[in-house]
Design an enzyme around this catalytic site. Structure first.
Site, mmCIF file in Angstrom:
data_model
loop_
_atom_site.group_PDB
_atom_site.id
_atom_site.type_symbol
_atom_site.label_atom_id
_atom_site.label_comp_id
_atom_site.label_asym_id
_atom_site.label_seq_id
_atom_site.Cartn_x
_atom_site.Cartn_y
_atom_site.Cartn_z
ATOM 1 N NE ARG A 178 -2.105 -2.083 3.135
ATOM 2 C CZ ARG A 178 -3.006 -1.964 4.675
ATOM 3 N NH1 ARG A 178 -3.870 -0.354 4.685
ATOM 4 N NH2 ARG A 178 -2.529 -2.226 5.551
ATOM 5 N NE ARG A 216 19.926 22.921 0.598
ATOM 6 C CZ ARG A 216 20.251 22.645 -0.356
ATOM 7 N NH1 ARG A 216 20.079 21.322 -0.411
ATOM 8 N NH2 ARG A 216 20.781 24.185 -0.899
#
Ligand code: UD1
Ligand code: CA
Length: 422
Positions: free
Chosen positions: A18, A304
């Site tokens: 899924r 980052r």
């Protein structure tokens, strides 16, 4: 080599259909880290010394992701014949080991070590062949239900597919957190069959089997609804991310970090942040980042991976810092990009200034010395070394090379305006 106990087995062989993905389900990320890495951490935190990960679908991805972790071993389940079978394939690795074995599933990233440590402890104290953690949830959909007798004693686990309507209404569920005594586990797995709705070997049959064989089996309601969120879909992944993000921020707030608007802030699970740092809304901190004390971040900052900010650094609105180090007192208050940069102390990075670190093929470093001032809209075409106390004029384009300490350069391409002060 002898197995060091306690042992934890983490089931991760399934595809997770899924998720609709080429990636192994347990490698999908929650706040920057794979789901399974959280489960591994929880098992370790609970005291497991050896961790066996059962792999099948996209096994190579799991080997790569967990490479080099000395306490992790892998067992391969070629066909996903059920959770009971998945545990069974670990048996050859555990030949001669007769201590406790915790069994967890790799798609429950919110599991915390504390309740799992309790389970190990209780199993040891009680000398029970099997003990399982349970949780009460508002919506038990998808979980196996815990059946107890009128005195509250554990009877068995019924899979949702096999539930009667009354059993379906039970809100105490099986989060798949078990501790077994090794010999009891192997003997029970030898006896379970596949007569259930899915025709699989269900690990959930093992506790009942041990109980029937006269063993003590305890189901302890020690887990919370949040701990056991299982990820089967991308929607679940987002839900897990939201809960994990709240936990991460709660942790840093407890450590003395101010977060002005938690709902509009994102902090990676691997980031570290110092006391009295203030994070304004819409700031995003991704990857392995270290931020010092008394820093001011955002609004709208993007910090980052591979970045280290020392104490008293300001990274303000629309500033993107990537793989860079900013030493104490340095300020980049608006609209700047610093990539692969090593910036000294008390440097001022003007609005719109950027390091042009990529030449189309490779990334190049920029170093900026202590006390330097980089003017608004300056472009540093890396590799560049800017010396201490140098001044870069507004709008300058500094070509590859060096700006000597103390000089002022300006223009396109940038040229010295005045020599170093003597
Ligand atoms: C399982 C439990 C259920 C529990 C639920 C949530 C069984 C039979 N049911 O159901 O009681 O409430 O987890 O914890 O155990 N896996 C393998 N090999 C297999 C099958 C599964 O490694 O052959 C792995 C999957 O990759 C996954 C985990 O085991 O990580 C659980 O499997 P899943 O199919 O999600 O089980 P559930 O139906 O959720
Ligand atoms: Ca599941």
């Amino acid at each position: 080599m002898a197995i060091e106990g306690p042992v934890a087995i983490i089931l991760a062989a399934g595809q997770g259909k899924r998720m609709n993905s080429d990636r192994a389900k347990v490698l999908h990320e929650v706040c920057g880290r794979s789901m399974i890495s959280y489960v591994v951490d929880a098992a370790r935190g609970a005291g497991a010394r050896t961790i066996i990960v059962v792999v099948g679908y996209a096994a190579d991805q799991l080997y790569a992701a967990l490479d080099g972790e000395p306490d992790i071993r892998f067992a391969v389940q070629d066909k996903q014949l059920g959770t009971g079978h998945a545990v069974k394939v670990c048996r050859p690795l555990l030949e001669g080991y007769d201590g406790p074995i915790m069994v967890l599933v790799g798609d429950e990233p919110l599991l915390r070590p504390e309740p799992l440590a309790d389970l190990f402890e209780r199993q040891r104290k009680e000398g029970a062949p099997c003990l399982l953690g349970t949780a009460e949830v508002d919506d038990p959909t998808g979980f196996g239900r815990i059946l107890r007798d009128s005195a509250g004693r554990f009877l068995r686990i019924v899979e949702e597919r096999d539930c009667s309507p009354e059993e379906r209404a039970i809100r105490e569920v099986n989060p798949s957190c078990y501790v077994f005594d090794a010999p009891a586990l192997w003997s029970s797995l030898d006896q379970i069959g596949t007569s259930n709705a899915q025709g699989e070997y269900y690990l959930t049959d093992a506790p009942e089997q041990l109980l029937r064989a006269g063993g003590k089996v305890l189901a302890l309601n020690v887990l919370s609804a949040d701990d056991i969120l299982g990820v089967n879909t991308r929607q679940h992944l987002a839900q897990a991310g939201a809960i994990m993000q709240a936990r991460i921020q709660d942790h840093w707030m407890t450590e003395g970090v101010s977060i002005v608007d938690p709902g509009n802030t994102y902090i990676d699970g691997r980031a570290k942040i110092g006391r009295d740092t203030l994070i304004h809304p819409f700031s995003v901190i991704t990857g392995v980042v270290t931020i010092g004390e008394r820093c001011k971040i955002g609004p709208f900052a993007h910090i980052r991976s591979g970045t280290t900010l020392a104490d008293d650094v300001e990274v303000g609105s629309f500033v993107d810092v990537n793989r860079s180090t900013l030493d104490s007192g340095t300020i980049a208050r608006h609209l700047a990009y610093l990539g692969d940069a090593k910036v000294g102390r008390d440097v001022n990075i003007g609005g719109g200034a950027i390091t042009a670190n990529f030449d189309g093929e490779r990334k190049h470093p920029t170093t900026i010395g202590d006390g330097a001032r980089v003017g608004a809209n300056a472009v540093l075409v890396a590799p560049v070394q800017v010396g201490a106390n140098a001044v870069i004029g507004a709008g300058a384009v500094v070509p590859r090379g060096e700006v000597p300490a103390g000089t002022t350069v300006a223009g396109v391409p940038a040229k010295p305006l005045k020599p170093a002060a003597d």
